[in-house]
Design a protein around this motif. Sequence first.
Motif, PDB file in Angstrom:
ATOM      1  N   ASP A 122      -6.261  11.330   1.564  1.00 14.12           N
ATOM      2  CA  ASP A 122      -7.331  10.369   1.850  1.00 14.12           C
ATOM      3  C   ASP A 122      -7.828  10.588   3.268  1.00 14.12           C
ATOM      4  N   PRO A 123      -9.143  10.755   3.439  1.00 13.08           N
ATOM      5  CA  PRO A 123      -9.673  10.960   4.798  1.00 13.08           C
ATOM      6  C   PRO A 123      -9.546   9.690   5.640  1.00 13.08           C
ATOM      7  N   VAL A 124      -9.563   9.903   6.960  1.00 12.57           N
ATOM      8  CA  VAL A 124      -9.534   8.769   7.895  1.00 12.57           C
ATOM      9  C   VAL A 124     -10.982   8.372   8.183  1.00 12.57           C
ATOM     10  N   ALA A 125     -11.302   7.140   7.871  1.00 14.03           N
ATOM     11  CA  ALA A 125     -12.676   6.668   8.071  1.00 14.03           C
ATOM     12  C   ALA A 125     -12.905   6.238   9.515  1.00 14.03           C
ATOM     13  N   ILE A 126     -14.069   6.650  10.068  1.00 14.25           N
ATOM     14  CA  ILE A 126     -14.484   6.202  11.408  1.00 14.25           C
ATOM     15  C   ILE A 126     -15.481   5.054  11.185  1.00 14.25           C
ATOM     16  N   THR A 127     -15.120   3.873  11.633  1.00 10.61           N
ATOM     17  CA  THR A 127     -15.929   2.681  11.327  1.00 10.61           C
ATOM     18  C   THR A 127     -16.471   2.019  12.592  1.00 10.61           C
ATOM     19  N   TYR A 128     -17.436   1.163  12.329  1.00 10.74           N
ATOM     20  CA  TYR A 128     -18.039   0.375  13.416  1.00 10.74           C
ATOM     21  C   TYR A 128     -18.300  -1.033  12.872  1.00 10.74           C
ATOM     22  N   HIS A 129     -17.879  -2.021  13.641  1.00 16.87           N
ATOM     23  CA  HIS A 129     -18.059  -3.414  13.199  1.00 16.87           C
ATOM     24  C   HIS A 129     -19.337  -3.987  13.818  1.00 16.87           C
ATOM     25  N   ASP A 130     -20.342  -4.163  12.936  1.00 17.86           N
ATOM     26  CA  ASP A 130     -21.623  -4.746  13.377  1.00 17.86           C
ATOM     27  C   ASP A 130     -21.565  -6.254  13.169  1.00 17.86           C
ATOM     28  N   ASP A 132     -23.821  -8.350  12.582  1.00 14.12           N
ATOM     29  CA  ASP A 132     -24.698  -8.825  11.511  1.00 14.12           C
ATOM     30  C   ASP A 132     -24.342  -8.216  10.157  1.00 14.12           C
ATOM     31  N   LYS A 133     -24.130  -6.894  10.162  1.00 17.66           N
ATOM     32  CA  LYS A 133     -23.909  -6.181   8.895  1.00 17.66           C
ATOM     33  C   LYS A 133     -22.430  -6.037   8.520  1.00 17.66           C
ATOM     34  N   GLY A 134     -21.550  -6.320   9.479  1.00 16.19           N
ATOM     35  CA  GLY A 134     -20.124  -6.177   9.200  1.00 16.19           C
ATOM     36  C   GLY A 134     -19.643  -4.739   9.429  1.00 16.19           C
ATOM     37  N   LYS A 135     -18.717  -4.307   8.598  1.00 18.67           N
ATOM     38  CA  LYS A 135     -18.102  -2.990   8.757  1.00 18.67           C
ATOM     39  C   LYS A 135     -19.038  -1.884   8.274  1.00 18.67           C
ATOM     40  N   ILE A 136     -19.314  -0.933   9.168  1.00 15.99           N
ATOM     41  CA  ILE A 136     -20.185   0.195   8.851  1.00 15.99           C
ATOM     42  C   ILE A 136     -19.381   1.489   9.027  1.00 15.99           C
ATOM     43  N   ILE A 137     -19.427   2.367   8.011  1.00 15.81           N
ATOM     44  CA  ILE A 137     -18.735   3.667   8.099  1.00 15.81           C
ATOM     45  C   ILE A 137     -19.640   4.667   8.802  1.00 15.81           C
ATOM     46  N   LEU A 138     -19.138   5.195   9.906  1.00 17.00           N
ATOM     47  CA  LEU A 138     -19.898   6.176  10.679  1.00 17.00           C
ATOM     48  C   LEU A 138     -19.633   7.605  10.204  1.00 17.00           C
ATOM     49  N   GLY A 139     -18.446   7.846   9.677  1.00 12.41           N
ATOM     50  CA  GLY A 139     -18.085   9.195   9.215  1.00 12.41           C
ATOM     51  C   GLY A 139     -16.635   9.239   8.749  1.00 12.41           C
ATOM     52  N   TYR A 140     -16.204  10.460   8.472  1.00 12.55           N
ATOM     53  CA  TYR A 140     -14.829  10.655   8.001  1.00 12.55           C
ATOM     54  C   TYR A 140     -14.179  11.822   8.747  1.00 12.55           C
ATOM     55  N   LEU A 141     -12.847  11.719   8.855  1.00 18.02           N
ATOM     56  CA  LEU A 141     -12.053  12.811   9.420  1.00 18.02           C
ATOM     57  C   LEU A 141     -11.130  13.363   8.329  1.00 18.02           C
ATOM     58  N   TYR A 142     -11.379  14.620   7.963  1.00 18.60           N
ATOM     59  CA  TYR A 142     -10.518  15.305   7.004  1.00 18.60           C
ATOM     60  C   TYR A 142      -9.578  16.236   7.781  1.00 18.60           C
ATOM     61  N   TYR A 143      -8.369  16.295   7.344  1.00 22.14           N
ATOM     62  CA  TYR A 143      -7.402  17.130   8.086  1.00 22.14           C
ATOM     63  C   TYR A 143      -6.496  17.873   7.099  1.00 22.14           C
ATOM     64  N   GLY A 144      -5.976  18.997   7.568  1.00 24.86           N
ATOM     65  CA  GLY A 144      -5.064  19.818   6.751  1.00 24.86           C
ATOM     66  C   GLY A 144      -3.754  20.062   7.477  1.00 24.86           C
ATOM     67  N   ASP A 145      -2.935  20.936   6.919  1.00 25.51           N
ATOM     68  CA  ASP A 145      -1.617  21.229   7.499  1.00 25.51           C
ATOM     69  C   ASP A 145      -1.745  22.211   8.649  1.00 25.51           C
ATOM     70  N   SER A 146      -0.944  21.964   9.682  1.00 27.21           N
ATOM     71  CA  SER A 146      -0.903  22.899  10.805  1.00 27.21           C
ATOM     72  C   SER A 146      -0.107  24.139  10.413  1.00 27.21           C
ATOM     73  N   ASN A 147      -0.144  25.141  11.281  1.00 23.91           N
ATOM     74  CA  ASN A 147       0.630  26.367  11.030  1.00 23.91           C
ATOM     75  C   ASN A 147       2.121  26.077  10.947  1.00 23.91           C
TER      76      ASN A 147
END
Length: 401
Positions: A122-130, A132-147
């Motif tokens: 599950d990606p990590v959501a980057i959010t912003y609390h407005d 008037d509008k409440g919770k707004i999703i600005l983007g997502y962070l996807y990540y994989g396994d390190s070496n």
Amino acid sequence: MRKILYRLSDHFTLVLFTLAIVIILGLHFYSQSIVRDLRVQSRNILEFYANIHSRAAAEEDVKYLNFLFEQIIKRADFPIINTDADKKPIYWIGISIDTNDKSPQSLEKITNMVRKLEKEIDPVAITYHDPDKGKIILGYLYYGDSNLITRLIWFPYIEIGIISLFILVAFLGFFSIKKSEEQFIWVGLTKETAHQLGTPLSSLMGWLELIKSGKSLNHIEKVLPEIENDLKRLSKVTARFSQIGSRSGLKKQDVLPILTDTVKYFQRRLPQMGKEVKIIKRFGQIPPVNINHDLFDWVIENLIKNSLYAIEKEKGIIEISTGVLDEKSSNIFIDIKDNGKGISPQNRRMVFKPGYSTKKRGWGLGLNLAKRIVEEYHRGKLIIKDTKMGEGTTMRIVLKG
């Protein structure tokens, strides 16, 4: 007891295989637990960034956002893909595509990576609390396994492969040694059988030719006892080989008559061997012990033969001594000492192994067979009590009283 061990030998392989499976599974689960912990740690870093990003976005602090991006995202040692709210790639790090490559082909590849990662985590959501509008999703962070995580995932399989290869090589080596040992034993037993039977048979054939010629008819009373002795020898050889592997035949009896008869047998044969060897008896009083007459006689015979071969001097001496080793337990000892060439330190551990012999035409079974009969059959001990190069060797038999 030996039959029980033989029956359990098939299960022993199964036990070893089961133990190997348990160890392999243990290594696998332990490494996977480390992988899970590292993945949780990676996610915690991104969630921390996302939370701080939300606060900075609420305060509209662009400088702080850039600082977070430079210090957290760019310094991460695992693959990260930053997308917008529609999951379109904006920035990426730690993958095979250059960060500044914004070509349609590269964006398509990264989009496919996002879809693949989305199925795994599950990606990590980057959010912003407005307000008037409440919770707004600005983007997502996807990540994989390190070496490091990737190496840890493969580590148990590589380790298992190496261990399995080592076990296989060790097993093949052990199997080869055992097969070689068995071959030496079978070849040695065959030759020993031929040798044991050959002497009385040759003698009987000689007496038969003598009788056919008619020269011995006037002295038949002297010939018949010799033929009888040869027949008794054949009977004894047959009894010896028929009792190998059997657990019956142990009887409490005096050892001294067996020693005396064996010494007499060799004293009759010494003139034919071309050696001037004197066999000295130093028999102390010993209690009766549980022995098999035919097999124990074979042991003494082999030890005396070994001493005779070891003597290279013009005049040889073989001393046979008996006594009580421990009065409390009534254990007895039988020492056979010679003034032969002795045994070198590097060969002391080898003399009892099948196939080892210093004789040009020897098959290396005498001492091995003697040790097996004493230790496995009679529950005693056969050891090299003392040996010195050029001075001689003392072999000791210990039997429980």
